[in-house]
Design an enzyme around this catalytic site. Sequence first.
Site, PDB file in Angstrom:
ATOM      1  N   HIS A 258       0.813  -1.268  -0.105  1.00 14.61           N
ATOM      2  CA  HIS A 258      -0.067   0.118   0.120  1.00 14.61           C
ATOM      3  C   HIS A 258       1.000   1.319   0.064  1.00 14.61           C
ATOM      4  O   HIS A 258       0.271   2.136  -0.363  1.00 14.61           O
ATOM      5  CB  HIS A 258      -0.829  -0.227   1.240  1.00 14.61           C
ATOM      6  CG  HIS A 258      -2.224  -0.676   0.888  1.00 14.61           C
ATOM      7  ND1 HIS A 258      -3.456  -0.419   1.387  1.00 14.61           N
ATOM      8  CD2 HIS A 258      -2.264  -2.069   0.585  1.00 14.61           C
ATOM      9  CE1 HIS A 258      -4.348  -1.531   0.990  1.00 14.61           C
ATOM     10  NE2 HIS A 258      -3.471  -2.525   0.450  1.00 14.61           N
TER      11      HIS A 258
ATOM     12  N   HIS B 246      -2.090 -12.293  -2.732  1.00 12.64           N
ATOM     13  CA  HIS B 246      -3.198 -12.978  -2.115  1.00 12.64           C
ATOM     14  C   HIS B 246      -2.768 -14.579  -1.741  1.00 12.64           C
ATOM     15  O   HIS B 246      -3.600 -15.233  -1.177  1.00 12.64           O
ATOM     16  CB  HIS B 246      -4.396 -13.103  -2.795  1.00 12.64           C
ATOM     17  CG  HIS B 246      -4.946 -11.579  -2.758  1.00 12.64           C
ATOM     18  ND1 HIS B 246      -6.067 -11.286  -3.729  1.00 12.64           N
ATOM     19  CD2 HIS B 246      -4.448 -10.540  -2.119  1.00 12.64           C
ATOM     20  CE1 HIS B 246      -6.395  -9.889  -3.416  1.00 12.64           C
ATOM     21  NE2 HIS B 246      -5.216  -9.471  -2.688  1.00 12.64           N
TER      22      HIS B 246
END
Length: 725
Positions: free
Chosen positions: A99, A267
């Site tokens: 992020h 993920h």
Amino acid sequence: MDGSITAGIGGCPVAHGGNTSIEKPVTKWWPTTLNLDILHQHGARTNPMDPEYNHREAVKGLDYEAVKADVKALMTESQDWWPADWGHYGGLMIRLAWHSAGSYRLQDGRGGAGSGNIRFAPLNSWPDNGNLDKARRLLWPVKKKYGNALSWADLIILSGNMAYESMGLKTFGFGFGREDIWGPEKDVYWGSEQEWLAPSENRYGDLNDASTLENPLSAVHMGLIYVNPEGVNGNPDPARTALHVRETFARMAMNDEETAALTCGGHTVGKAHGAAPDDKLGAEPEGAGIEAQGFGWMNPDLGGKASNAITSGVEGAWTKNPIQFDMGYFDYLFDYEWELTKSPAGANQWQPVDMPEDEKPVDPSDPSGRARPMMTDADMAMKVDPIYNEICQKFRADPDYFADTFARAWFKLTHRDMGPRANYYGPDVPSEELIWQDPVPAGSTDYDVAAVKAKIAASGLTAQEMIATAWDSARTYRGSDMRGGANGARIRLAPQKDWAGNEPDRLAKVLGVLEPIAAEAGASVADVIVLAGNVGLEQAIEAGGAKVDVPFTPGRGDATAEQTDADSFDVLEPFADGFRNWQKEAYAVSAEEMMLDRAQLMGLTAAEMTVLLGGMRVLGVNHGGHKHGVFTDREGALTSDFFVNLTDMANSWHPVDGGTYEIRDRKSGDVKWEATSADLVFGSNSILRAYAEVYAQDDNQEKFARDFVAAWTKVMNADRFDLVA
């Protein structure tokens, strides 16, 4: 003394700041005022380091291996105040790094991990960055231990690398060298919305056409990094989501294979958190009380269990073994059917149909229990979209290929805004040179600079032609991601040689003269372009009556077409250049605002912007040779006439059709000059006028020439990372 200030309980003995309802910033009172704050940020007054501190030198002395070992060790040192999922902070640290880097966008190069900006508002309090404040606190002991040489920007990205390594991935490499900023970035436009996660329609021309996302944005909502995990506008539809995934990752310079690798590899580890509705959470860091000490999203019901955490609202892991980088993501995604359901927080997510209990991941807090895995709408897009599906099947059939592709994409994601490899430090810098790093071969310094200058001066080129070409070559530099600039001489390659702002006919003529001079001398074309600009400038200085040397340092190289990702250079094309008083077409944004944006990307201060513009006007280098802003009878000489005549009250200023202005003699009414708003703003804006008046003074003519040369040299050398210690 009436004592009214302190009289009574409600009296206030101090002046109120701009964060109260009593005081408003100038731009709130007068919204059309040009806001120069973006040129005043990150200056010496905000930097707590000593003036002589050199971060690059400090980085060279860092004990890299010790830092890496300490970061890797903390991954499994779970803390009671924020317990680790499965006793491993890897997923949290990867999300922090991701992020931090994921705010980068290709269009203007802003955002990204290169400055540690995630520590400050608004990024530190974006909904998508929930609980990343905890990750930074976990890293604080390492930062504290290694001090100045280890920037937060480096540490944040390193934590993601070490997390992946501790979970079994062979990373592609790592470069130290990022330098922290010390306050929020005021130059980044994140969108016009006034609320978090506002409907996506606010930033699309047509939500059904992902390519209509407003430039330069890349995220689909205010406060998100990429796409909505629940689907477009929170409505699950994996096929539709795939189109938005493709667009938003493309705006971060990622192709389909890189996008699929990052989605699947990201993920493969960790989990999402949505154990309860988000109304159970406290305020974000910037909105929390002072007693929170920078913490946000407090959850008093956490109870010391990782499985109770609330972050995105989506709940669950993507794989059976969330602390191991393996192929489990593909096994889950393709071996099971998935149905739409709701998380405990009420978020839309997908769950597997008929998954045996022993195939589910272990509960993150209770090793004796199992928890249902999930997929987001973006994950399902990897299965539903035919292009992504084909790529994923290729990955699944070749785990080594997947691991290598992901490692390379992760390296690109986390290093994209560091510029050329000259800015990378440490033992893990890859030897392979990557095209997205805009490689430039080393240039020669072994040639006679004086002889080359003499040949340039005798070439028949005008000072204006030489100065304009050097400027156009250098002005593409943007400090946001350290791309562009004069080094590499890419102005002679596609796409730059054909840009309207570079006046292709004039450019071809100048290059046709300078390239043979460079070849004969053994110099790079990049050096000779800059040197020619200096020659033209020296002629103008002499004509203006000043005596100022124009510095020059050889060593630029010439990039080849093979070293140039032409498509990614399209975004560097200028659509306006206030310094040459040009716009490609009319825009809703004013000429002076576009000039301000360009100046900030080039790393200029307001004073440098002012002196450069005034000098460029009198040098006569306006695009197309037009005369707007050329407030002088001595065009071609470097004088302060622009400022002298701009501030002369013998003149008056009048708007005319087409958004231009006339400067008339106040007595006779005769038109003396024409101007654009990018000229007159230096007389109307109070801050810029203060700078203009300095250069209009009788005692500052020599200072004007010195300051212009200094600012010019700064622009010419902006991308000379080889000159920085």
